[in-house]
Scaffold this motif. Sequence first.
Motif, PDB file in Angstrom:
ATOM      1  N   PHE A 156       0.900  -1.173  -0.002  1.00  0.00           N
ATOM      2  CA  PHE A 156       0.091   0.145   0.199  1.00  0.00           C
ATOM      3  C   PHE A 156       0.777   1.181   0.097  1.00  0.00           C
ATOM      4  N   GLU A 157       0.351   2.406  -0.296  1.00  0.00           N
ATOM      5  CA  GLU A 157       0.776   3.634  -0.114  1.00  0.00           C
ATOM      6  C   GLU A 157      -0.140   4.574   0.829  1.00  0.00           C
ATOM      7  N   ILE A 158       0.736   5.807   1.016  1.00  0.00           N
ATOM      8  CA  ILE A 158       0.112   6.585   2.109  1.00  0.00           C
ATOM      9  C   ILE A 158      -1.171   7.447   1.458  1.00  0.00           C
ATOM     10  N   GLY A 159      -2.425   7.022   2.135  1.00  0.00           N
ATOM     11  CA  GLY A 159      -3.461   7.860   1.718  1.00  0.00           C
ATOM     12  C   GLY A 159      -3.725   9.121   2.386  1.00  0.00           C
ATOM     13  N   GLU A 160      -4.704   9.671   1.586  1.00  0.00           N
ATOM     14  CA  GLU A 160      -5.104  11.349   2.042  1.00  0.00           C
ATOM     15  C   GLU A 160      -5.522  11.271   3.533  1.00  0.00           C
ATOM     16  N   GLY A 161      -6.093  10.396   4.099  1.00  0.00           N
ATOM     17  CA  GLY A 161      -6.441  10.282   5.514  1.00  0.00           C
ATOM     18  C   GLY A 161      -5.239  10.575   6.686  1.00  0.00           C
ATOM     19  N   LEU A 162      -4.297  10.253   6.120  1.00  0.00           N
ATOM     20  CA  LEU A 162      -2.876  10.298   7.115  1.00  0.00           C
ATOM     21  C   LEU A 162      -2.566  11.880   6.779  1.00  0.00           C
ATOM     22  N   TYR A 163      -2.520  12.500   5.393  1.00  0.00           N
ATOM     23  CA  TYR A 163      -2.086  13.746   5.354  1.00  0.00           C
ATOM     24  C   TYR A 163      -3.228  14.608   6.188  1.00  0.00           C
ATOM     25  N   ILE A 164      -4.606  14.509   6.322  1.00  0.00           N
ATOM     26  CA  ILE A 164      -5.349  15.237   7.085  1.00  0.00           C
ATOM     27  C   ILE A 164      -5.062  15.313   8.486  1.00  0.00           C
TER      28      ILE A 164
END
Length: 221
Positions: A156-164
């Motif tokens: 997997f790769e980092i999703g937008e939830g982590l950036y939020i």
Amino acid sequence: MDPIVEVVALLLGFLGWVMVGIALPNRYWKTSTVDGNVITTSTIYENLWMSCATDSTGVHNCREFPSLLALNGYIQASRALMIASIVFGTFGLVAALVGMQCSKAGGENYVLKGRIAGTGGVLFILQGLCTMISVSWYAFNITQDFFDPFYPGTKFEIGEGLYIGWCSAVLAIAGGSCLTCSCKMGTEEKYPMNYQARGTAYSHAPSRSVAASTYGRNAYV
């Protein structure tokens, strides 16, 4: 405490608290794209609560994690930290609203209000730290599996939830730091003190004639 700093700190803490509420149910904490032909191309994405998949036709299906104890330890810890972050942020908002100088809650005792506002700042900092640890720990496991050449599962790769979540943590820590550093928790109210001269003040000195007439008298008479 500067009222402008109070308002800015409250807004930063409130934005951080709102973004935690957005990041927690966000489905895209980690994503993976399985490329193939037009029919088999699909996207898999997960968060702390469920795993979802969607294909090129737009059909998606989600499955909640069936068991809490069967999950990886970092997912359980991230869940607990995110929930604790929301709790800290809620109490931090209440304390900041009560401790503000423009607020009528808490009366006119500005020393007490400053201490309450400082407590709210500490709670905002705890909120940011919990969020930062949670999303960073989750991202660390994603990158560890992604760069491991012997990992047999889906990468997997980092999703937008982590950036939020990272943005929320930065805002909460900034707001809490401003609120904690600007309040004067150790000061006491200072009132003007009236100066009183010691001794008796005379408006005029006794005349020479009066002093001369009483000079020879007995002091006990």
